[in-house]
Design a protein around this motif. Structure first.
Motif, short mmCIF file in Angstrom:
data_model
loop_
_atom_site.label_atom_id
_atom_site.label_comp_id
_atom_site.label_asym_id
_atom_site.label_seq_id
_atom_site.Cartn_x
_atom_site.Cartn_y
_atom_site.Cartn_z
N GLY A 1 0.82 -1.21 0.00
CA GLY A 1 0.00 0.00 0.00
C GLY A 1 0.86 1.26 0.00
O GLY A 1 0.57 2.23 -0.71
N VAL B 1 -1.62 -1.86 -7.40
CA VAL B 1 -0.62 -0.82 -7.64
C VAL B 1 -0.18 -0.82 -9.10
O VAL B 1 0.02 0.24 -9.70
N CYS C 1 -4.89 2.49 -2.21
CA CYS C 1 -3.71 2.01 -1.50
C CYS C 1 -3.76 2.41 -0.03
O CYS C 1 -3.29 1.66 0.84
N SER D 1 -7.82 -2.02 -11.19
CA SER D 1 -7.30 -1.82 -9.84
C SER D 1 -8.39 -2.04 -8.80
O SER D 1 -8.17 -2.73 -7.79
N GLY E 1 2.25 1.87 -3.34
CA GLY E 1 1.23 2.44 -4.22
C GLY E 1 1.06 3.93 -4.01
O GLY E 1 0.95 4.70 -4.97
N GLY F 1 -2.94 -7.34 -4.16
CA GLY F 1 -2.52 -6.04 -3.67
C GLY F 1 -1.51 -5.41 -4.61
O GLY F 1 -1.57 -4.22 -4.93
#
Lengths: 105, 167
Positions: free
Chosen positions: A18, B21, A34, B29, A21, B17
């Motif tokens: 996250g 990204v 994220c 996404s 991101g 996950g």
């Protein structure tokens, strides 16, 4: 045998994904997703500790109540954040963070 | 839960996950985020937190995801796909995230309790909702009401923000 450390490592990796991101992406909606990943990584470690601190065969439910609060606040945060993004899009016609630089030094 | 199921759901969650990204299309996404949260809900259930797992599916895979998809549809974000990637900045971001991951693994590796297995539970099915609910209404009554006010304020705030002209 799955140990507490495995859950903590997985939680830390999810947090790092996250974080990556948020650092990498320039689209504000993806950055928002994220942020949700990072919140959920914290939730995972809280629930893992709740299960680990079981006394007399009952998990520590205080942590699960805390996770419940976090999920509620996160849902409210998503609603407000997306409303702000829509308002921003109306004003500037962009969701790209590099186009929104009026606070940049 | 058997170990292979834990690793299956953990890797599923982490892989999707990463897909959140990496994907350049915001819809892809958002859908990867759903799968990631479903894996996370399975991990919650593997920790005998069934209530939290169900809440995770209902709130994230249900409500939050519909909001995200709705906003993506509303803003029509396809034009964003054509932007150029700034490679040095991306490499820096990945390096910082990797440093964070290494630090977290190091700290967890040195953590005294990390290698211990979970203590056994009294029964195979625990009265999860009852325990969380009684704690919520007895020990955490005031925070619970404050959360209610917070959700109300958020609702009003969203209505005000989505008005066509702010005054």
């Amino acid at each position: 045998m799955v140990t507490l450390g495995d859950y903590l490592i997985v939680s830390g990796l999810l947090f790092a994904i996250g974080f990556a991101g948020v650092m990498l992406r320039r689209n504000i909606i993806i950055i928002f997703m994220c942020l949700e990943l990072m919140l959920n990584a914290a939730n995972l470690s809280l629930v893992a500790f709740s299960r680990f601190r079981a006394e007399a065969g009952v998990p520590d439910y205080h942590a699960q109540v805390f996770v419940f609060f976090i999920i509620t606040v996160a849902a409210a945060e998503v609603a407000v954040g997306l409303a702000i993004i829509v308002a921003l899009y109306r004003a500037r016609q962009t969701t790209h963070v590099e186009d929104i630089a009026s606070l940049k030094f | 839960m058997p170990a292979f199921l834990f690793w299956f759901f953990a890797i599923l969650m982490l892989a999707f996950g990463v897909a959140v990204v990496v994907n350049r299309n915001p819809v892809a996404s958002a859908l990867s985020l759903v799968v990631s949260f479903l894996g996370l809900a399975a991990l919650f259930m593997s920790l005998d937190a069934y209530f939290i797992g169900i809440i995770q599916i209902l709130v994230y895979a249900g409500a939050v995801m519909v909001l995200f998809l709705f906003i993506i549809m509303l803003l029509d974000l396809r034009a964003e796909k054509l932007r150029k990637i700034n490679w040095p900045a991306s490499a820096g971001g990945v390096a910082v995230a990797l440093a964070l991951a290494v630090q977290i693994s190091y700290v967890v590796g040195n953590f005294h309790f990390a290698g211990q297995p979970f203590p056994p539970l009294a029964r195979s099915t625990i009265d999860d909702v009852h325990n969380v609910g009684s704690l919520l209404f007895e020990n955490y009554n005031l925070p619970f009401q404050i959360i209610g006010v917070l959700v109300l304020v958020a609702t009003i705030g969203v209505v005000v923000l989505s008005k066509r002209e702010l005054k």
